[in-house]
Design an enzyme around this catalytic site. Structure first.
Site, PDB file in Angstrom:
ATOM      1  N   SER A 142       0.634  -1.007  -0.192  1.00 24.14           N
ATOM      2  CA  SER A 142      -0.164   0.443  -0.271  1.00 24.14           C
ATOM      3  C   SER A 142       0.682   1.607   0.262  1.00 24.14           C
ATOM      4  O   SER A 142       1.703   1.655   0.203  1.00 24.14           O
ATOM      5  CB  SER A 142      -0.810   0.067   1.257  1.00 24.14           C
ATOM      6  OG  SER A 142      -1.290   1.506   1.634  1.00 24.14           O
ATOM      7  N   TYR A 156      -2.810  -0.651  10.034  1.00 19.70           N
ATOM      8  CA  TYR A 156      -2.582  -1.060   8.678  1.00 19.70           C
ATOM      9  C   TYR A 156      -1.417  -0.795   7.872  1.00 19.70           C
ATOM     10  O   TYR A 156      -0.752  -1.633   7.092  1.00 19.70           O
ATOM     11  CB  TYR A 156      -4.034  -0.279   8.149  1.00 19.70           C
ATOM     12  CG  TYR A 156      -4.058  -0.629   6.536  1.00 19.70           C
ATOM     13  CD1 TYR A 156      -4.109  -1.871   5.936  1.00 19.70           C
ATOM     14  CD2 TYR A 156      -3.557   0.743   5.780  1.00 19.70           C
ATOM     15  CE1 TYR A 156      -4.743  -1.770   4.486  1.00 19.70           C
ATOM     16  CE2 TYR A 156      -3.658   0.334   3.943  1.00 19.70           C
ATOM     17  CZ  TYR A 156      -4.437  -0.421   4.052  1.00 19.70           C
ATOM     18  OH  TYR A 156      -3.528  -1.087   2.186  1.00 19.70           O
TER      19      TYR A 156
END
Length: 250
Positions: A142, A156
């Protein structure tokens, strides 16, 4: 560009995984698709083989947190297709909560899926590629891997930073084995995970995002920010962004 005919995609029942499966099928590639939701997988497989009769699509149910099953399913796919030319580690979770708010369960689950389970998939793929003497491993990390982030993004971002570091080490390990490794860092692309973003101007349409992901993966770079615009320039800005601005991500 090396032609990779047999492609395994985890987390393929929806979102980015489904989008990539559709794009690769249109290119005539054989697919090994796995996810927890087999009803969606079977429906997708039926659609793809109907639209592209020349390809083979095989499916398996897989919960990537069942690490033993990861190795078993990957090997079953290899046996059924004859080889695995590319593995895309895509299954992930965006279920984080602010640290210290009593939701360690959510943060632990995010870390376990995005780091430990992803590491198991990398191990399984690398073992097959070592035996074959070739292969391409693409791991969907990501944009959030660049910096630590507050609020719901803390676990995350940490999980993605961790798996990107794991990917970097894996690349160094496998480079002389004929195996290529790519760290894929998507920005905001329409998916179930990004529903919370609403009408964010940086949110790419699902079809455009899938197209950009497939194009980036097929180029097999060391690292790819996807879509390139605006995420490549933003990746440079992110490294020098003051902490006071990062706090607004909370």
């Amino acid at each position: 560009m090396t032609l990779r005919t047999n492609i395994l995609i985890t987390g393929a029942s929806s979102g980015l995984g489904e989008g990539m499966a559709r794009r690769f099928a249109a290119k005539g590639r054989n697919l090994a698709l796995c996810a927890r939701r087999t009803d969606r997988l079977e429906r997708l497989a039926g659609e793809l083989t109907a639209a592209h009769p020349g390809i083979k699509v095989v499916t398996r149910k897989l919960d990537v947190t069942d690490h033993d099953s990861v190795f078993t399913v990957f090997e079953e796919f290899r046996a059924e297709l004859g080889s695995l030319d590319r593995v895309i580690v895509n299954a992930g979770l965006g279920k984080g909560q602010p640290v210290g708010k009593g939701r360690f369960d959510a943060n632990r689950q995010t870390l376990e899926v995005n780091f430990v389970a992803a590491a198991a998939q990398i191990e399984a793929a690398a073992g097959i590629f070592r035996a074959q003497g070739a292969g391409h491993l693409a791991v969907v990390s990501s944009f959030s891997a660049i910096r630590g982030l507050p609020g719901n993004l803390t676990a995350y971002a940490a999980s993605k930073a961790g798996i990107s570091a794991f990917v970097d080490g894996t690349r160094l390990e496998l480079k002389r084995k004929g195996i290529t490794v790519t760290d894929v860092r998507p920005g905001y692309i329409e998916s179930e995970m990004n529903d919370r973003l609403g009408r964010n101007p940086l949110l790419a349409k699902a079809e455009n995002g899938a197209r950009a992901l497939v194009k980036a993966i097929e180029a097999e770079p060391r690292r790819a920010y996807v879509p390139a615009w605006p995420w490549v320039p933003l990746s440079l800005a992110m490294r020098v962004t003051p902490a006071s601005i990062l706090r607004k991500f909370a």
